[in-house]
Design a protein around this motif. Structure first.
Motif: not given
Length: 150
Positions: A75, A123-124, A126-129, A132, A141, A145
């Motif tokens: 992440w 948060r953002y 932490s959601s992107v690998s 990605d 993405r 959204e």
């Protein structure tokens, strides 16, 4: 909020490693050349990334670095935090328990706004690998959204 060079360069280097290191170790010199980052700066960053178990070093001929886990499980927030880059938007460096950024130890009137923004950024990220980033799924993405919110 501005992400410093350490955080940006660490993510760039890790994305390069994810893209070019699927079947071999990648040298820091290769990453430095492709990403136009100083080799000595990369060495400092990779020491921290190695300590955080995000990369593994490979010694000997053909040595370099490999991701410690798959790009899909790495992440961006972990990379940024590994190079000691706090993800926050407030001007408060260190708050005392009840204190804040003002001279009298109070929180500024917009403190909660910036604190919430920092939490959203974390948060953002932490959601992107790394996967990605490398496969450029970020734009898709965002479009999904925006479409879902309409």
């Amino acid at each position: 909020m501005r992400l410093s060079t350490k955080g940006r360069y660490a993510v760039m280097a890790m994305a390069d490693l994810a893209r070019n290191g699927a079947d071999r170790a990648v040298s820091l010199a290769e990453i430095a050349t492709r990403q136009e980052i100083s080799l000595s700066y990369l060495e400092q960053l990779f020491a921290r990334l190695r300590k955080a178990d995000l990369v593994k070093s490979v010694r000997g001929p053909g040595g370099g670095y490999r991701l410690a886990r798959p790009a899909a499980d790495t992440w961006v927030a972990d990379i940024v935090l590994a190079v000691d880059e706090p993800i926050r938007a407030t001007r408060c460096e260190n708050h005392v328990k009840a204190g804040g950024c003002m001279m009298a130890g109070e929180r500024c009137i917009t403190h909660n706004l910036w604190e919430d923004l920092g939490a959203e950024i974390h948060r953002y990220l932490s959601s992107v690998s790394l996967d990605d980033v490398v496969t450029n799924r970020l734009r898709n993405r965002r479009n999904a959204e925006v479409g879902a919110a309409a």
